[in-house]
Design a protein around this motif. Structure first.
Motif, short mmCIF file in Angstrom:
data_model
loop_
_atom_site.label_atom_id
_atom_site.label_comp_id
_atom_site.label_asym_id
_atom_site.label_seq_id
_atom_site.Cartn_x
_atom_site.Cartn_y
_atom_site.Cartn_z
N LEU A 124 -16.33 9.72 0.43
CA LEU A 124 -15.65 10.54 -0.57
C LEU A 124 -15.65 9.85 -1.92
N LYS A 125 -16.19 10.51 -2.92
CA LYS A 125 -16.19 9.99 -4.28
C LYS A 125 -15.04 10.62 -5.04
N VAL A 126 -14.29 9.80 -5.74
CA VAL A 126 -13.10 10.26 -6.45
C VAL A 126 -13.39 10.32 -7.94
N ASP A 127 -13.31 11.52 -8.52
CA ASP A 127 -13.50 11.66 -9.96
C ASP A 127 -12.15 11.95 -10.63
N PHE A 128 -12.18 12.11 -11.92
CA PHE A 128 -10.95 12.31 -12.68
C PHE A 128 -10.20 13.56 -12.23
N ASN A 129 -10.92 14.65 -12.00
CA ASN A 129 -10.26 15.91 -11.62
C ASN A 129 -9.53 15.78 -10.29
N MET A 130 -10.15 15.10 -9.32
CA MET A 130 -9.49 14.89 -8.04
C MET A 130 -8.26 14.01 -8.19
N LEU A 131 -8.40 12.95 -8.97
CA LEU A 131 -7.27 12.05 -9.19
C LEU A 131 -6.12 12.78 -9.89
N GLN A 166 -8.99 -5.52 -11.09
CA GLN A 166 -7.96 -6.01 -12.00
C GLN A 166 -7.53 -4.93 -13.01
N SER A 167 -7.90 -3.71 -12.75
CA SER A 167 -7.52 -2.61 -13.64
C SER A 167 -6.01 -2.40 -13.60
N LYS A 168 -5.42 -2.21 -14.76
CA LYS A 168 -3.98 -1.99 -14.84
C LYS A 168 -3.57 -0.74 -14.06
N LEU A 169 -4.45 0.26 -14.05
CA LEU A 169 -4.17 1.48 -13.32
C LEU A 169 -3.97 1.21 -11.83
N LEU A 170 -4.78 0.33 -11.28
CA LEU A 170 -4.67 0.00 -9.86
C LEU A 170 -3.55 -0.99 -9.59
N LEU A 171 -3.47 -2.05 -10.39
CA LEU A 171 -2.46 -3.09 -10.15
C LEU A 171 -1.03 -2.56 -10.27
N SER A 172 -0.84 -1.59 -11.15
CA SER A 172 0.52 -1.06 -11.35
C SER A 172 1.04 -0.37 -10.10
N MET A 192 -7.44 6.39 -3.52
CA MET A 192 -8.15 7.23 -4.50
C MET A 192 -8.25 6.53 -5.85
N ILE A 193 -7.16 5.88 -6.26
CA ILE A 193 -7.19 5.15 -7.52
C ILE A 193 -8.18 3.99 -7.44
N ARG A 194 -8.18 3.28 -6.30
CA ARG A 194 -9.12 2.16 -6.13
C ARG A 194 -10.56 2.64 -6.24
#
Length: 203
Positions: A124-131, A166-172, A192-194
């Motif tokens: 499964l590939k996660v794009d912006f719309n799915m997220l 190390q993305s802030k989006l993931l670490l948060s 999904m974020i990862r």
């Protein structure tokens, strides 16, 4: 003059102002407390949410309202903290002490049952719309405005393309710092974020 006074007094009694047994009782708006253990969503919906629906028109289901709560923790729930400090409801008088207490007891009584999830398919590939649909709209927009997450370009500032892990989006979210004042993301939401941030990494 005496005759007029008698007529006026009789009118007051007939309207419920002077007579305890009148069919019209202007004391019906006096708020009654509710036993803490009896406060459920129906009580919240009847007593508190009408004060909120002017702005939050989608607050008609428990699922939506609970996006602003953290299980059994009123002091860490946006639903409670914003009415406690008077931030909400906007452009309206602060809620009464009884309504604040009802809100607090509602959150205190919440028992959160995390959804049972099947693992995401490996391919499964996660794009912006799915997220956006599966994570942001559910868990982030209660605090972050829709404008802040309106498009992918606004989100990429939280992505470390050189080192996606190390993305802030993931670490948060893996650290538990986000989302604030509500329950943590589900394992699938974190995954999904990862996958999303990793899609920006070196190919």
């Amino acid at each position: 003059m005496k005759h007029f006074n008698l007529i006026f007094l009789a009118t007051l009694v007939s309207c419920g102002i002077g007579g305890a047994k009148s069919p019209l009782n202007f004391a019906v708006n006096i708020e009654e407390p509710v036993r803490a253990e009896e406060v459920n969503f129906e009580v919240l919906k009847e007593r508190v949410l009408p004060k909120c629906l002017g702005c939050h028109k989608d607050w008609t289901s428990e699922e939506v309202v609970n996006r602003f709560t953290k299980e059994s923790n009123p002091e860490q729930s946006r639903l409670y903290t914003t009415i406690l400090d008077g931030t909400m409801p906007k452009n309206s008088p602060s809620l009464s002490p009884i309504l604040k207490e009802i809100t607090r007891n509602y959150i205190q009584n919440i028992v959160y049952n995390p959804p049972v999830e099947e693992p995401l398919p490996d391919d499964l590939k996660v794009d912006f719309n799915m997220l956006n649909e599966k994570v942001f709209k559910i868990s982030c927009l209660p605090c972050h405005s829709a404008r802040a997450l309106k498009d992918e370009a606004s989100l990429q500032r939280w992505v470390n393309k050189a080192d996606p892990e190390q993305s802030k989006l993931l670490l948060s979210v893996t650290s538990g710092k986000m989302p604030k004042q509500r329950n943590l993301l589900t394992p699938n939401q974190v995954e999904m974020i990862r996958r999303y941030v990793k899609s920006f990494g070196p190919k």
